[in-house]
Write an enzyme that holds these catalytic residues in place. Structure first.
Site, PDB file in Angstrom:
ATOM      1  N   GLU A  90       0.821  -1.204   0.000  1.00 45.84           N
ATOM      2  CA  GLU A  90       0.000   0.000   0.000  1.00 45.84           C
ATOM      3  C   GLU A  90       0.863   1.265   0.000  1.00 45.84           C
ATOM      4  O   GLU A  90       0.427   2.325  -0.445  1.00 45.84           O
ATOM      5  CB  GLU A  90      -0.914  -0.020   1.238  1.00 45.84           C
ATOM      6  CG  GLU A  90      -2.304   0.510   0.953  1.00 45.84           C
ATOM      7  CD  GLU A  90      -3.291   0.197   2.057  1.00 45.84           C
ATOM      8  OE1 GLU A  90      -4.051  -0.764   1.908  1.00 45.84           O
ATOM      9  OE2 GLU A  90      -3.298   0.898   3.087  1.00 45.84           O
TER      10      GLU A  90
ATOM     11  N   HIS B  85       7.749 -27.113  -0.607  1.00 44.79           N
ATOM     12  CA  HIS B  85       7.158 -28.285  -1.263  1.00 44.79           C
ATOM     13  C   HIS B  85       5.985 -27.893  -2.148  1.00 44.79           C
ATOM     14  O   HIS B  85       5.214 -28.744  -2.571  1.00 44.79           O
ATOM     15  CB  HIS B  85       6.755 -29.310  -0.196  1.00 44.79           C
ATOM     16  CG  HIS B  85       7.954 -29.821   0.547  1.00 44.79           C
ATOM     17  ND1 HIS B  85       8.575 -31.018   0.256  1.00 44.79           N
ATOM     18  CD2 HIS B  85       8.695 -29.246   1.534  1.00 44.79           C
ATOM     19  CE1 HIS B  85       9.632 -31.163   1.040  1.00 44.79           C
ATOM     20  NE2 HIS B  85       9.734 -30.100   1.831  1.00 44.79           N
TER      21      HIS B  85
ATOM     22  N   LYS C 108     -14.268   0.286  -3.912  1.00 48.20           N
ATOM     23  CA  LYS C 108     -15.378   0.710  -3.050  1.00 48.20           C
ATOM     24  C   LYS C 108     -16.439   1.430  -3.892  1.00 48.20           C
ATOM     25  O   LYS C 108     -17.623   1.196  -3.716  1.00 48.20           O
ATOM     26  CB  LYS C 108     -14.879   1.665  -1.956  1.00 48.20           C
ATOM     27  CG  LYS C 108     -13.954   1.001  -0.955  1.00 48.20           C
ATOM     28  CD  LYS C 108     -13.598   1.986   0.146  1.00 48.20           C
ATOM     29  CE  LYS C 108     -12.464   1.458   0.995  1.00 48.20           C
ATOM     30  NZ  LYS C 108     -11.913   2.446   1.900  1.00 48.20           N
TER      31      LYS C 108
HETATM   32  O1  PA5 Z   1      -3.610   1.417   5.858  1.00 49.32           O
HETATM   33  C1  PA5 Z   1      -4.723   1.851   5.627  1.00 49.32           C
HETATM   34  O2  PA5 Z   1      -4.959   3.060   5.673  1.00 49.32           O
HETATM   35  C2  PA5 Z   1      -5.882   0.930   5.272  1.00 49.32           C
HETATM   36  O3  PA5 Z   1      -5.476  -0.370   5.133  1.00 49.32           O
HETATM   37  C3  PA5 Z   1      -6.916   0.996   6.360  1.00 49.32           C
HETATM   38  O4  PA5 Z   1      -6.336   0.610   7.574  1.00 49.32           O
HETATM   39  C4  PA5 Z   1      -8.113   0.102   6.043  1.00 49.32           C
HETATM   40  O5  PA5 Z   1      -8.632   0.453   4.790  1.00 49.32           O
HETATM   41  C5  PA5 Z   1      -9.189   0.270   7.102  1.00 49.32           C
HETATM   42  O6  PA5 Z   1      -9.570   1.603   7.222  1.00 49.32           O
HETATM   43  P1  PA5 Z   1     -10.309   2.134   8.497  1.00 49.32           P
HETATM   44  O7  PA5 Z   1      -9.424   1.957   9.673  1.00 49.32           O
HETATM   45  O8  PA5 Z   1     -10.588   3.569   8.191  1.00 49.32           O
HETATM   46  O9  PA5 Z   1     -11.583   1.329   8.645  1.00 49.32           O
END
Ligand code: PA5
Length: 435
Positions: free
Chosen positions: A290, A311, A425
């Site tokens: 990310e 394996h 989303k």
């Molecule tokens: O690292 C990030 O920002 C994302 O992975 C969020 O943690 C994830 O989308 C969950 O978001 P939230 O904590 O707003 O529900």
């Protein structure tokens, strides 16, 4: 050498990159360190994670312990509701420290931690509710934005179940909300229902939040020592923020992975010989995927657990397309001992192993694998830890976070945003008819 701290070993990469290249990338890593420390780079509003270990106050840790004590006497199970950065860090640490058989082994009176909000699979929730029917439980609902669909759906279902099971007042006592200080639906619900609440700092993004109550509360609930975790992270913070590349494992890791990426190694395989690290790898994948996968760039983070996956994926690692670099998390010492018994008949032919511990055998598998992969064209970096405990995990977490920030800047991206996560989303909301 007796290993006390995390050590970054590059022995098995040296034939893939020359000294001049490496020195160049080490210089770039130091330049990125200056950008990070002066808060001049992209995403500098999200650098709160950098000083979390030294900023966290004793009273916060004590408050978490008090809630853990209050709830662990009433709960056999504790459900952590969250997705991505709001659950992976806690799960990484808990699963690294507990046995894979933890559902069968009581852990000092602490509840078994289960997870929700990380999936929309209906059968999973049906099974979870049937477990919750027959066990006393509590819940932490964790969402920074407070608006993410998966945890919102899970919380709606579980809150309803909890209120049916215990009544509204007792249910309210069993819920902890961890969210933004001011905004979001979860913040509104927590205020209205008077839940015990913790705040996720504005300047800490989800995937960098494990050392806030997001990770600390579930980890403490599972019975692990969050003070030691923070101590390990604090030690790492001190080294990685202040040292030049020569004495800085995090800068070295960032430099080597970028040098190798530049030579065409586009995939980084995080491997271990300790299955307990499976969720650590998931956390690491999110952290790097990310943070770096944007603008058509980024090393693809992938993971395998050895010797199990030797394996299944061993063939590809040894002889498939040569675009993989490997990073092994290597643990020097196990915590327990299991001997191999002598057998007079020796029909299986393994009596030659009886003088060795399983850890020694596993280390030979590790060394043999590293040499084979290196000789097969895979550069192998090794992150060495003396033992797997709260202190070393704290170091490892901070090491990965710091190297990630540096590496993202070296790559030329903003490591602290995630604009691409929104695309699915939007489509999902359109298909669901959300107004
Ligand atoms: O690292 C990030 O920002 C994302 O992975 C969020 O943690 C994830 O989308 C969950 O978001 P939230 O904590 O707003 O529900």
């Amino acid at each position: 050498m007796v290993l006390k701290d995390l050590f970054f070993n590059t022995e098995s990469t040296e034939i893939f990159v020359n000294r001049e290249d490496i020195n160049n990338f080490l210089n770039q890593a130091e330049a990125a360190q200056r950008v990070l420390s002066t808060h001049q780079g992209a995403g500098h509003d999200f650098l709160g994670w950098e000083s979390l270990p030294s900023d966290i106050e004793d009273w916060t840790l004590q408050r978490i312990q008090n809630d853990v004590q209050r709830l662990s006497t009433r709960c056999e199970v504790f459900v952590v509701i969250g997705i991505g950065g709001s659950y992976l860090g806690a799960r990484a640490v808990i699963e690294a420290l507990q046995s894979e058989l933890s559902h069968l082994i009581p852990h000092g009176g602490h509840p078994l931690v289960l997870y929700a909000g990380h999936t929309l699979d209906e059968d999973y929730y049906a099974q979870l509710l049937s477990v919750l029917d027959s066990h006393d439980y509590g819940v932490a609902v964790i969402s920074k934005s407070g608006t993410t669909t998966e945890p919102a759906v899970a919380f709606r279902i579980i809150k309803h179940h909890l209120e049916q099971k215990y009544g509204k007042d007792e249910a309210q006592q069993r819920i902890i909300a961890i969210t933004d200080a001011h905004k979001g639906a979860l913040h509104t619900i927590a205020e209205q229902e008077h839940y015990t609440s913790y705040v996720i700092p504005d300047n800490v993004g989800g995937r960098f939040s494990v050392l806030t109550p997001v990770g600390l509360l579930p980890i403490a609930m599972a019975g692990y020592n969050i003070t030691k975790l923070i101590e390990g992270a604090r030690h790492a913070q001190h080294i990685y923020r202040n040292s030049p590349a020569g004495g800085n494992a995090a800068l070295q890791y960032a430099a080597y992975r970028n040098a190798l990426y530049n030579k065409g190694f586009k995939v980084e395989m995080l491997t271990n010989f300790t299955p307990a690290l499976r969720y650590f790898s998931e956390w690491w994948k999110q952290l790097y995927g990310e943070s770096e996968g944007k603008e058509g760039k980024g090393i693809l983070p992938h993971s395998l657990s050895f010797t199990t996956d030797l394996h299944s994926m061993g063939q590809y690692m040894q002889e498939g397309e040569r675009h993989i670099m490997e990073t092994v998390i290597s643990i020097a010492k196990g915590k327990q001992h299991v001997g191999i018994p002598m057998d007079n008949q020796n029909l299986d032919g393994i009596n030659y192993l009886v003088t060795k511990s399983l850890t020694e055998i596993n280390h030979c598998a590790e060394q043999g694998t590293i040499e084979a992969h290196r000789d097969g064209g895979v550069p192998v970096m090794r992150i060495e830890l003396p033992i797997l405990n709260e202190y070393t995990l704290g170091q490892l977490i901070y090491f990965c976070e710091y190297a990630c920030g540096i590496s993202g800047y070296m790559l030329g991206v903003n490591p602290f945003n995630q604009p691409g996560v929104e695309a699915y989303k939007k489509n999902m909301f359109r298909l669901l008819g959300k107004e």
